[in-house]
Design an enzyme around this catalytic site. Sequence first.
Site, mmCIF file in Angstrom:
data_model
loop_
_atom_site.group_PDB
_atom_site.id
_atom_site.type_symbol
_atom_site.label_atom_id
_atom_site.label_comp_id
_atom_site.label_asym_id
_atom_site.label_seq_id
_atom_site.Cartn_x
_atom_site.Cartn_y
_atom_site.Cartn_z
ATOM 1 N N LYS A 15 0.897 -1.387 0.007
ATOM 2 C CA LYS A 15 -0.013 0.029 0.042
ATOM 3 C C LYS A 15 0.666 1.168 0.026
ATOM 4 O O LYS A 15 0.759 2.251 -0.667
ATOM 5 C CB LYS A 15 -1.002 0.041 1.249
ATOM 6 C CG LYS A 15 -1.954 -0.867 1.442
ATOM 7 C CD LYS A 15 -2.845 -0.646 2.452
ATOM 8 C CE LYS A 15 -2.193 -0.629 3.657
ATOM 9 N NZ LYS A 15 -1.769 -1.982 4.225
ATOM 10 N N ARG A 90 -8.930 1.967 9.427
ATOM 11 C CA ARG A 90 -8.820 0.713 9.578
ATOM 12 C C ARG A 90 -9.642 0.210 10.411
ATOM 13 O O ARG A 90 -9.737 -1.038 10.614
ATOM 14 C CB ARG A 90 -7.606 0.369 10.445
ATOM 15 C CG ARG A 90 -6.149 0.215 9.489
ATOM 16 C CD ARG A 90 -4.983 0.182 10.448
ATOM 17 N NE ARG A 90 -3.664 -0.124 10.376
ATOM 18 C CZ ARG A 90 -2.720 0.190 9.767
ATOM 19 N NH1 ARG A 90 -2.819 0.979 9.137
ATOM 20 N NH2 ARG A 90 -1.652 -0.729 9.685
ATOM 21 N N ARG A 129 11.606 -5.847 4.598
ATOM 22 C CA ARG A 129 11.408 -4.131 4.110
ATOM 23 C C ARG A 129 12.386 -3.251 5.110
ATOM 24 O O ARG A 129 12.450 -3.678 6.178
ATOM 25 C CB ARG A 129 10.019 -3.896 4.632
ATOM 26 C CG ARG A 129 9.636 -2.560 4.634
ATOM 27 C CD ARG A 129 8.150 -2.271 4.424
ATOM 28 N NE ARG A 129 7.459 -2.706 5.550
ATOM 29 C CZ ARG A 129 6.136 -2.547 5.546
ATOM 30 N NH1 ARG A 129 5.476 -2.185 4.732
ATOM 31 N NH2 ARG A 129 5.224 -2.778 6.697
ATOM 32 N N ARG A 162 11.813 -1.408 10.521
ATOM 33 C CA ARG A 162 10.739 -1.111 11.671
ATOM 34 C C ARG A 162 10.898 -2.328 12.784
ATOM 35 O O ARG A 162 10.710 -3.533 12.201
ATOM 36 C CB ARG A 162 9.376 -1.081 10.929
ATOM 37 C CG ARG A 162 9.474 0.494 10.128
ATOM 38 C CD ARG A 162 8.141 0.391 9.351
ATOM 39 N NE ARG A 162 6.937 -0.109 10.021
ATOM 40 C CZ ARG A 162 5.748 -0.255 9.352
ATOM 41 N NH1 ARG A 162 5.784 0.300 8.216
ATOM 42 N NH2 ARG A 162 4.670 -0.740 10.053
ATOM 43 N N ARG A 173 -0.002 -8.259 13.575
ATOM 44 C CA ARG A 173 -0.690 -7.047 12.791
ATOM 45 C C ARG A 173 -1.671 -7.737 11.855
ATOM 46 O O ARG A 173 -2.766 -7.399 11.372
ATOM 47 C CB ARG A 173 0.384 -6.341 12.287
ATOM 48 C CG ARG A 173 1.135 -5.424 13.203
ATOM 49 C CD ARG A 173 2.236 -4.731 12.663
ATOM 50 N NE ARG A 173 2.230 -4.111 11.618
ATOM 51 C CZ ARG A 173 3.374 -4.110 10.365
ATOM 52 N NH1 ARG A 173 4.500 -4.531 10.734
ATOM 53 N NH2 ARG A 173 3.016 -3.136 9.467
HETATM 54 P P1 AMP Z 1 1.500 0.707 9.052
HETATM 55 O O1 AMP Z 1 2.913 1.647 9.119
HETATM 56 O O2 AMP Z 1 0.218 1.451 8.389
HETATM 57 O O3 AMP Z 1 1.689 -0.446 9.140
HETATM 58 O O4 AMP Z 1 1.170 1.145 10.650
HETATM 59 C C1 AMP Z 1 1.855 0.891 11.762
HETATM 60 C C2 AMP Z 1 1.052 0.955 13.035
HETATM 61 O O5 AMP Z 1 0.744 2.324 13.236
HETATM 62 C C3 AMP Z 1 -0.101 0.004 13.172
HETATM 63 O O6 AMP Z 1 0.327 -1.322 13.505
HETATM 64 C C4 AMP Z 1 -0.822 0.719 14.262
HETATM 65 O O7 AMP Z 1 -0.297 0.324 15.356
HETATM 66 C C5 AMP Z 1 -0.559 2.072 13.985
HETATM 67 N N1 AMP Z 1 -1.877 2.618 13.163
HETATM 68 C C6 AMP Z 1 -1.319 2.932 11.761
HETATM 69 N N2 AMP Z 1 -2.639 3.348 11.339
HETATM 70 C C7 AMP Z 1 -3.611 3.249 11.919
HETATM 71 C C8 AMP Z 1 -5.097 3.112 12.066
HETATM 72 N N3 AMP Z 1 -5.757 3.507 10.886
HETATM 73 N N4 AMP Z 1 -5.702 3.049 13.148
HETATM 74 C C9 AMP Z 1 -5.143 2.665 14.332
HETATM 75 N N5 AMP Z 1 -3.859 2.261 14.492
HETATM 76 C C10 AMP Z 1 -2.988 2.618 13.137
#
Ligand code: AMP
Length: 216
Positions: A15, A90, A129, A162, A173
């Site tokens: 994404k 989400r 990654r 990360r 996740r």
């Molecule tokens: P990502 O970079 O999108 O994989 O997000 C990393 C982490 O940020 C996720 O595992 C959540 O802990 C938090 N996070 C990101 N976007 C959201 C969202 N829309 N709602 C809640 N937590 C989020």
Amino acid sequence: MATYIVLLGPPGVGKGTQARILSESKKLAHISSGDLFRENLKNQTELGKLAKSYMDKGELVPDDVTIAMIRDRLSRPDCEAGAILDGFPRTPAQADALEVMLKEFRGSVDAVPYITAAETILVERTGGRWTCRAQGHIYHEKFNPPKQAGLCDVDGSEIYQRDDDKVETVTKRIRVYLEQTMPLVDYYRKAGKLIEIDGTQSVESVTKVLLGALKR
Ligand code: AMP
């Protein structure tokens, strides 16, 4: 009318990579909720400290703070023409909140590309990654390595792995995604906005399919 595109899909499906490409091609702001949380973490803000406790466990940050953060980001001048939303919404509550706030910003969700891939591929992609520290550009040690080891091609900053891309956290996740985010597939399908895209292909092929589908 502003244009808003929501990218939906599990962690590691691509994404973020596609959102950046789309944002350049459509001249729309790229809003990544994960990047916003990581930026807050880096700057040690209160929001960053709160988010860290959830991110470390692979859980979702509570809806109210996440929604407030996105609302603030969407109100900035660079979002006037619209935005590519990557990682938000989400949960169904976030999707409802988005509908309400976009009305205020003279728009609505126009299309929801839903990118999918098998879990084994997701684990492999997140495991390899590397993310740029300055601006979140994304690399993969096997599929998309940087030209110079350890450095971002775009801004020359350090690239790092990360913490939440470790296998245990990724598995968590993905589970959280299946439980809390999957209902959005039906939500946007019923609204006639879902565009299903096979994310197992190369970055270039996915982009081609994505851009073609958005034209229609
Ligand atoms: P990502 O970079 O999108 O994989 O997000 C990393 C982490 O940020 C996720 O595992 C959540 O802990 C938090 N996070 C990101 N976007 C959201 C969202 N829309 N709602 C809640 N937590 C989020």
